[in-house]
Design an enzyme around this catalytic site. Structure first.
Site, short mmCIF file in Angstrom:
data_model
loop_
_atom_site.label_atom_id
_atom_site.label_comp_id
_atom_site.label_asym_id
_atom_site.label_seq_id
_atom_site.Cartn_x
_atom_site.Cartn_y
_atom_site.Cartn_z
N HIS A 1 6.53 -6.93 12.22
CA HIS A 1 6.48 -6.03 10.92
C HIS A 1 5.04 -5.66 10.65
CE1 HIS A 1 4.40 -9.36 9.15
NE2 HIS A 1 4.43 -9.04 7.89
N GLY A 2 3.99 -5.72 11.45
CA GLY A 2 2.68 -5.40 11.26
C GLY A 2 1.71 -5.89 12.26
N GLY B 1 -0.39 -8.41 11.46
CA GLY B 1 -0.42 -10.21 11.29
C GLY B 1 -1.72 -10.52 10.89
N PHE C 1 1.05 -1.18 -0.14
CA PHE C 1 -0.09 -0.07 0.12
C PHE C 1 0.88 1.47 -0.17
CE2 PHE C 1 0.62 -1.34 4.46
CZ PHE C 1 1.02 0.26 4.93
N GLY D 1 -0.18 -0.84 10.89
CA GLY D 1 -1.45 -1.69 11.15
C GLY D 1 -2.23 -2.03 9.84
N HIS E 1 11.47 -6.51 5.84
CA HIS E 1 11.23 -7.49 6.98
C HIS E 1 11.02 -8.61 6.55
CE1 HIS E 1 7.18 -5.49 5.83
NE2 HIS E 1 7.11 -6.41 5.12
N ASN E 2 11.39 -9.14 5.21
CA ASN E 2 11.65 -10.66 4.71
C ASN E 2 12.96 -10.50 4.42
OD1 ASN E 2 8.97 -10.90 5.21
ND2 ASN E 2 8.56 -11.17 2.97
N GLU F 1 0.33 5.17 1.76
CA GLU F 1 -0.52 6.06 2.74
C GLU F 1 -0.12 7.38 2.94
OE1 GLU F 1 -2.48 2.51 5.60
OE2 GLU F 1 -0.93 3.65 6.19
#
Length: 387
Positions: free
Chosen positions: A312-313, A315, A150, A289, A256-257, A152
């Protein structure tokens, strides 16, 4: 604070976690080259091949599926000079600019490929790319993809305006990862190595296959990070055009990967973070979020038990299929009230409904010992790609 999950060699920060997630992480933790415990972040959930929201320390081998197919996926966020009062009441003029400058969706790319100058600093992957892959790699550089990726515009607790973006290494990262996962599975068959889950096929350090994977992975990470930077320039430029002025104050760009060679607990190891951010002392990170909720700018506390990592978020708590079956476009529209978003694509975005994700505030409360919250961001504009 973490919980030791016995008899599994797993340490979990998640207060909201399903048994299947623990079972999947335990299978990974039982691999003979895992050194220490597997750490589960507060957003941990079942993933394809390996647990999303897990940190895996290994010595002498790496599991490509533990990095996943979106190598280098991550976040970028920019604090701007703008205040909330500078924003127009309606940000609808921003949407067509973003749609034009940041193509989004499965297989989508720029009409004109990125130049050699833009890609040249990344070097070359180890694996030879076909002409089609070369073209796709150039066209998809600086594009968003789909799913939970996304763009934002947000406002923090001080009234300061931020841009936030989530993306990865697009089609080429997926293809390279898939290639190496297949190679690892073939090697397990050739070497007669049984695994609890075939997806946990691994590559042994010192072999040509391991070297090839590391070089391709590092290249895909560079590609993903540079692609995010280009899109970040496009969203900030577009925002400043709509407002009429503004500049970027600071930017955080984080994976984050990924896998990295790090020193923990007295030994040098490969630390694989699948859906987790590096959060060493002073490291800045971005934890988003779901749609319609909050995101966070954080600073790491360097917690060694988590291998200096954090979530990382939010989930997922529902699969995409379940979300589509149980949730409604009406409730998604209600959750996004007061925001500018691509509401005309609500049916396609139903699997991104906030109710399909864990409570981000609970996730943040679970990891107070991992990160310090610097800023809390509330969305005013959201743009996502669809299939």
């Amino acid at each position: 604070m973490p919980t030791k999950l016995a008899p599994a060699n797993v340490l979990s920060w998640a207060s909201d976690i399903e048994p299947g997630t623990i079972e999947q992480a335990a299978r990974t933790a039982r691999l003979p080259f895992v050194r220490g415990h597997v750490a589960l972040m507060p957003d941990a959930h079942v993933g394809i091949g390996a647990t999303v929201g897990s940190v895996i320390p290994t010595e002498g081998a790496i599991v490509p599926a533990c990095v996943g197919v979106d190598i280098g996926c991550g976040m970028i966020a920019s604090e701007t000079s703008l205040s909330a009062s500078d924003l127009p009441d309606d940000l609808s003029k921003l949407m067509p600019l973003v749609e034009q400058r940041i193509p989004a969706g499965v297989g989508q790319g720029h009409e004109h490929p990125a130049t050699d100058e833009a890609l040249g600093t990344l070097g070359r992957p180890h694996s030879d790319l076909t002409a089609k892959q070369e073209h796709t790699t150039a066209c998809q550089f600086g594009t968003l993809g789909s799913g939970n990726h996304f763009v934002e515009v947000c406002v923090d607790e001080r009234g300061v305006v931020w841009t936030v973006l989530h993306s990865g290494s697009r089609g080429i990262g997926n293809q390279l990862a898939t290639r190496h996962m297949k190679i690892a599975k073939r090697l397990m068959d050739d070497w007669f190595i049984p695994l609890e889950d075939p997806s946990l096929a691994y590559l042994v350090q010192g072999t040509p296959q391991f070297t090839a994977y590391i070089e391709d992975m590092l290249w895909a990470q560079r590609y993903a990070m540079a692609s995010r930077a280009q899109m970040n320039e496009a969203i900030t430029r577009s925002l400043f055009e709509v407002v009429g002025f503004g500049f970027v104050v600071s930017t955080t760009n984080c994976h984050h990967n990924f896998t990295a060679r790090e020193h923990h607990h007295g030994r040098s190891m490969w630390i694989t973070r699948k859906g987790a951010i590096k959060a060493d002392v002073g490291d800045h990170g971005v934890i988003p979020g779901s749609m319609g909720t909050r995101s966070y700018i954080v600073r790491g506390r360097g917690n060694q038990a988590s291998y200096t990592s954090c979530s990382h978020g939010a989930g997922r708590r529902m699969s995409r299929a379940r979300a589509r079956a149980e949730l409604t476009t009406e409730s998604l529209t209600a959750a996004m009230a007061g925001r500018t978003w691509n509401a005309d694509k609500a049916p396609e975005l139903l699997d991104e409904h906030p109710d399909s994700y864990k409570d981000i505030d609970r996730v943040m409360a679970d990891q107070e010992d991992l990160v310090e919250v610097l800023h809390t961001l509330t969305q005013v504009f959201n743009y996502k790609g669809t299939k």
